[in-house]
Design a protein around this motif. Structure first.
Motif, PDB file in Angstrom:
ATOM      1  N   GLY A 124      20.202  33.141   8.250  1.00  0.00           N
ATOM      2  CA  GLY A 124      19.565  32.616   9.449  1.00  0.00           C
ATOM      3  C   GLY A 124      20.077  33.278  10.710  1.00  0.00           C
ATOM      4  N   GLU A 125      21.255  33.894  10.607  1.00  0.00           N
ATOM      5  CA  GLU A 125      21.856  34.592  11.740  1.00  0.00           C
ATOM      6  C   GLU A 125      22.438  35.913  11.255  1.00  0.00           C
ATOM      7  OE1 GLU A 125      24.865  32.150  13.491  1.00  0.00           O
ATOM      8  OE2 GLU A 125      23.641  30.322  13.397  1.00  0.00           O
ATOM      9  N   GLU A 136      27.845  29.114   7.482  1.00  0.00           N
ATOM     10  CA  GLU A 136      27.268  28.661   8.744  1.00  0.00           C
ATOM     11  C   GLU A 136      26.040  29.472   9.127  1.00  0.00           C
ATOM     12  OE1 GLU A 136      30.229  28.674  11.786  1.00  0.00           O
ATOM     13  OE2 GLU A 136      31.430  27.084  10.876  1.00  0.00           O
ATOM     14  N   THR A 187      23.943  30.930   7.013  1.00  0.00           N
ATOM     15  CA  THR A 187      22.929  30.901   5.962  1.00  0.00           C
ATOM     16  C   THR A 187      21.914  29.797   6.227  1.00  0.00           C
ATOM     17  OG1 THR A 187      24.489  31.764   4.326  1.00  0.00           O
ATOM     18  CG2 THR A 187      22.543  30.615   3.489  1.00  0.00           C
ATOM     19  N   SER A 188      20.635  30.153   6.263  1.00  0.00           N
ATOM     20  CA  SER A 188      19.601  29.141   6.473  1.00  0.00           C
ATOM     21  C   SER A 188      19.255  28.431   5.177  1.00  0.00           C
ATOM     22  CB  SER A 188      18.347  29.770   7.076  1.00  0.00           C
ATOM     23  OG  SER A 188      17.792  30.744   6.207  1.00  0.00           O
ATOM     24  N   ALA A 189      19.376  29.113   4.030  1.00  0.00           N
ATOM     25  CA  ALA A 189      19.057  28.500   2.742  1.00  0.00           C
ATOM     26  C   ALA A 189      19.615  29.354   1.622  1.00  0.00           C
ATOM     27  CB  ALA A 189      17.543  28.340   2.572  1.00  0.00           C
ATOM     28  N   THR A 195      14.224  26.064  -2.160  1.00  0.00           N
ATOM     29  CA  THR A 195      15.351  26.499  -1.341  1.00  0.00           C
ATOM     30  C   THR A 195      16.212  25.281  -1.043  1.00  0.00           C
ATOM     31  OG1 THR A 195      14.099  26.211   0.716  1.00  0.00           O
ATOM     32  CG2 THR A 195      14.085  28.414  -0.287  1.00  0.00           C
ATOM     33  N   SER A 224      19.825  23.814   1.249  1.00  0.00           N
ATOM     34  CA  SER A 224      20.842  24.041   2.262  1.00  0.00           C
ATOM     35  C   SER A 224      22.187  24.220   1.569  1.00  0.00           C
ATOM     36  CB  SER A 224      20.912  22.861   3.225  1.00  0.00           C
ATOM     37  OG  SER A 224      22.068  22.954   4.045  1.00  0.00           O
ATOM     38  N   ALA A 284      19.834  38.843  10.415  1.00  0.00           N
ATOM     39  CA  ALA A 284      19.101  37.593  10.258  1.00  0.00           C
ATOM     40  C   ALA A 284      17.758  37.871   9.603  1.00  0.00           C
ATOM     41  CB  ALA A 284      18.899  36.928  11.619  1.00  0.00           C
TER      42      ALA A 284
END
Length: 261
Positions: free
Chosen positions: A113-114, A127, A129-131, A169, A171, A223
């Motif tokens: 995610g970043e 931290e 990782t979005s999924a 997916t 979290s 990302a």
């Protein structure tokens, strides 16, 4: 780096042709004294050739993450390759005609995610990782009979071939991925099982290693990219007609069939 640019281009072209035609070649280390830097230079040129054909880089894969395979190759570090959009398998049907001597590995994929800039720890990875999602990676070697050293596999884009992702997916929060387990089935028979701790003690440590290694090479983990963090089990051979399933304890499962002959 010990190889000149002309030799790098020549060796990358040999791998490109082997991939295109499905005809294996002899290991480069039989005739060249390669460094890891040489091997990554060859890999980069190979990926450039495939991008020139229209492929897009969508992530990375980390290999050699288990102690057993590191011991087998006489190394103490993982390696990495690039994922291309053309490597993603649509429709759960693996095209055997594109492969030479395929094997399958169950892995966790990290969707970033970043972006990550070194120094990176596994906590930074979690931290960012979005999924996470279940993955079947199909590895293959353009080197005849898998007679590879680490420099051979690095040059060959870390022996990557294809990959499939599950439909679910999750979290990474609230799940200890070092304890996440998987069962790998082929044709309904349990071939092997493993846990996340087999991947550098925690799959996120594998991603952190990648981010830090890319930083050393003046690159970064972006990302939106997917990272295959390394296999939970030894690789299992595949043949036309095989059906394989990676069944994870909490993040889902993924199944595929090998087509062709």
């Amino acid at each position: 780096m010990t190889l000149d640019r002309e030799t790098v281009d020549e060796l990358a072209e040999a791998l490109y042709i082997a991939h295109r035609d499905g005809e294996p070649i002899d290991p480069f280390t039989a005739n060249h004294d390669l460094t890891a830097e040489d091997a990554y230079a060859i890999q980069s040129r190979l990926v450039e050739r495939r991008v020139d054909d229209g492929a897009t880089t969508v992530g990375h894969k980390v290999g050699l993450t288990s102690e057993g395979i590191q011991n087998q190759l006489g190394v103490d570090t993982p390696d990495f390759g690039r994922l291309l959009d053309t490597m993603f398998v649509e429709g759960r049907r693996i095209p055997a005609t594109q492969l030479i001597e395929p094997r399958v590995e169950p892995e966790i994929g990290f969707l970033m995610g970043e972006s990550l800039t070194p120094p990176v720890t596994y906590l930074d990875v979690l931290e960012a990782t979005s999924a996470v999602l279940p993955v079947l990676e199909i590895i293959d070697s353009r080197v005849r009979d898998w007679e590879i050293g680490i420099e051979d596999t690095i040059a060959d884009n870390a022996s990557s071939a294809l990959y499939l992702t599950g439909e679910t997916t999750s979290s990474p929060e609230g799940t200890d991925l070092s304890l996440e387990s998987v069962k790998l089935y082929r044709n309904g028979v349990l071939e092997d099982s493993g846990v996340g701790a087999a991947v550098l003690d925690h799959p996120a440590r594998s991603v952190a290693w990648l981010a830090n290694r890319l930083g050393e090479m003046h690159d970064r983990l972006d990302a939106g990219h997917l990272v295959l963090s390394g296999s939970f089990t030894p690789a299992v051979d595949l043949a036309p007609g095989d059906v394989v399933t990676a069944e994870f304890a909490s993040i889902g499962s993924v199944t595929a069939r090998v087509d062709g002959s």
